[in-house]
Write a protein that holds these residues in place. Structure first.
Motif, short mmCIF file in Angstrom:
data_model
loop_
_atom_site.label_atom_id
_atom_site.label_comp_id
_atom_site.label_asym_id
_atom_site.label_seq_id
_atom_site.Cartn_x
_atom_site.Cartn_y
_atom_site.Cartn_z
N ASN A 88 0.52 8.58 -12.26
CA ASN A 88 1.28 7.61 -11.46
C ASN A 88 0.46 7.03 -10.30
OD1 ASN A 88 1.36 10.23 -10.42
ND2 ASN A 88 3.29 9.91 -9.34
N VAL A 89 -0.88 7.16 -10.39
CA VAL A 89 -1.77 6.58 -9.38
C VAL A 89 -2.75 5.64 -10.07
CG1 VAL A 89 -3.52 7.01 -7.61
CG2 VAL A 89 -1.61 8.61 -7.88
N THR A 90 -2.87 4.44 -9.52
CA THR A 90 -3.87 3.47 -9.98
C THR A 90 -4.86 3.25 -8.85
OG1 THR A 90 -2.22 2.38 -11.35
CG2 THR A 90 -4.24 1.15 -10.90
N ILE A 91 -6.13 3.13 -9.19
CA ILE A 91 -7.19 2.97 -8.18
C ILE A 91 -7.89 1.64 -8.39
CG2 ILE A 91 -9.37 3.92 -7.32
CD1 ILE A 91 -8.37 6.68 -8.24
N LYS A 92 -8.10 0.93 -7.30
CA LYS A 92 -8.73 -0.39 -7.41
C LYS A 92 -9.62 -0.65 -6.21
CE LYS A 92 -7.59 -5.23 -8.44
NZ LYS A 92 -6.48 -6.18 -8.70
N GLN A 93 -10.86 -1.10 -6.46
CA GLN A 93 -11.75 -1.51 -5.37
C GLN A 93 -11.33 -2.90 -4.90
OE1 GLN A 93 -15.89 -1.94 -6.33
NE2 GLN A 93 -16.51 -2.06 -4.18
N GLN A 94 -10.97 -3.00 -3.62
CA GLN A 94 -10.44 -4.27 -3.14
C GLN A 94 -10.42 -4.29 -1.61
OE1 GLN A 94 -6.45 -5.07 -4.63
NE2 GLN A 94 -7.04 -7.16 -5.14
N TYR A 95 -10.82 -5.41 -1.04
CA TYR A 95 -10.62 -5.64 0.38
C TYR A 95 -9.15 -5.96 0.63
CZ TYR A 95 -15.64 -5.94 1.48
OH TYR A 95 -16.96 -5.66 1.67
N LEU A 96 -8.68 -5.61 1.81
CA LEU A 96 -7.29 -5.88 2.17
C LEU A 96 -6.93 -7.34 1.95
CD1 LEU A 96 -4.53 -5.39 3.53
CD2 LEU A 96 -5.70 -5.56 5.75
N GLN A 97 -7.79 -8.24 2.44
CA GLN A 97 -7.47 -9.67 2.39
C GLN A 97 -7.43 -10.24 0.98
OE1 GLN A 97 -9.74 -8.09 4.18
NE2 GLN A 97 -9.82 -8.83 6.29
N ASP A 98 -7.92 -9.46 0.00
CA ASP A 98 -7.93 -9.93 -1.39
C ASP A 98 -6.73 -9.42 -2.19
OD1 ASP A 98 -10.31 -11.30 -1.00
OD2 ASP A 98 -11.54 -9.57 -1.53
N ILE A 99 -5.88 -8.62 -1.56
CA ILE A 99 -4.72 -8.08 -2.27
C ILE A 99 -3.65 -9.18 -2.36
CG2 ILE A 99 -2.95 -6.30 -2.31
CD1 ILE A 99 -4.84 -4.54 -0.65
N LYS A 100 -3.26 -9.52 -3.56
CA LYS A 100 -2.35 -10.66 -3.78
C LYS A 100 -0.90 -10.25 -4.03
CE LYS A 100 -5.94 -13.40 -3.69
NZ LYS A 100 -6.22 -14.21 -2.47
N ASP A 101 -0.65 -8.97 -4.29
CA ASP A 101 0.68 -8.57 -4.76
C ASP A 101 1.39 -7.62 -3.79
OD1 ASP A 101 -1.04 -6.46 -5.14
OD2 ASP A 101 -0.28 -5.92 -7.13
N ILE A 102 1.14 -7.77 -2.49
CA ILE A 102 1.75 -6.87 -1.51
C ILE A 102 3.28 -6.91 -1.59
CG2 ILE A 102 2.06 -6.49 0.98
CD1 ILE A 102 -0.86 -7.25 1.36
#
Length: 247
Positions: A88-102
């Protein structure tokens, strides 16, 4: 983003320095405490700057669905190892400002991230603007006021006079400490509803006998829990936590 502090190349040292010490253990326990009233039912949780996955593991164990993001691939390599048993955990390399689905998340966890960012208040803006109404933000950050107090106790007055700045920044020292009240006021002015304020390590970092941090840990933990939401002690936490909601 280009000036944000990442931990590539020092991920293991970072993890050992934080979670291999009483300061890291205490910080984690207090943050788990403050989250507990808000995670009583299954939630979709986004953890921004989730590091090696310590908090993600805690939340996943309670049945929540967690998306862990971090900008450092080296840190996420450790997280992948630590969270290997959680479906139930997904891991993704991403900068905060690039997160589109908050907007897809009930709760965003952003712990000990602001102090590593070049523009921390822009990060608060971004989170507020992208959260759904009714969604919550668990925000903790390195408290500049507490850092000043600790340095005064140890007689580091030249460091204080330089605004808590050094010529050669230590890689594991936060370079963007923020005064707690300034962040509280900023979040309020932005439009967040403040559900709770907590000092994290209100006493631990000021103890005169360092050995007591270990030998008297359980007593220290009880004292921290008793006073960390009580004024004036909460303002002296080395880290400061806010539970926020977007109305």
């Amino acid at each position: 983003m280009e000036k944000d502090r990442l931990f590539n190349g020092i991920a293991t040292k970072f993890a050992d320095n934080i979670y291999g010490t009483t300061k890291g253990k205490l910080r984690h326990l207090i943050l788990c405490d403050v989250l507990t009233p808000y995670v009583s039912k299954p939630l979709s949780i986004l953890e921004v700057g989730g590091g090696t996955g310590i908090m993600a593991a805690h939340l996943a164990q309670q049945g929540h669905t967690v998306m862990l993001t971090d900008a450092s691939q080296d840190v996420l390599t450790l997280a992948t190892e630590n969270l290997a048993g959680f479906s139930n955990v997904t891991i993704k390399q991403q900068y905060l400002q690039d997160i589109k689905d908050i907007k897809n998340y009930d709760l965003v966890v952003c712990h000990a991230v602001l102090e590593w960012l070049d523009k921390p208040f822009e990060a608060i803006d971004f989170l507020f603007e992208n959260l759904n109404q009714g969604s919550r933000l668990s925000l903790s950050f390195f408290n500049k006021d507490a850092a000043l107090m600790a340095n005064a106790i140890y007689g580091n007055f030249e460091y204080i006079e330089r605004g808590l700045k050094v010529k050669n920044q230590v890689k594991l020292n936060p370079h963007q400490a923020l005064p707690a009240k300034q962040v509280v006021d900023y979040c309020t002015d932005k439009g967040f509803r403040i559900l709770g304020k907590t000092g994290v390590r209100c006493f631990h970092d000021y103890m005169k006998v360092n050995e007591h941090q270990t030998s008297k840990f359980e007593q220290l933990l009880r004292t921290e829990r008793q006073y960390n939401q009580v004024e004036p002690f909460l303002w002296l936490g080395k880290y400061f936590h806010l539970m926020l909601e977007k109305p």
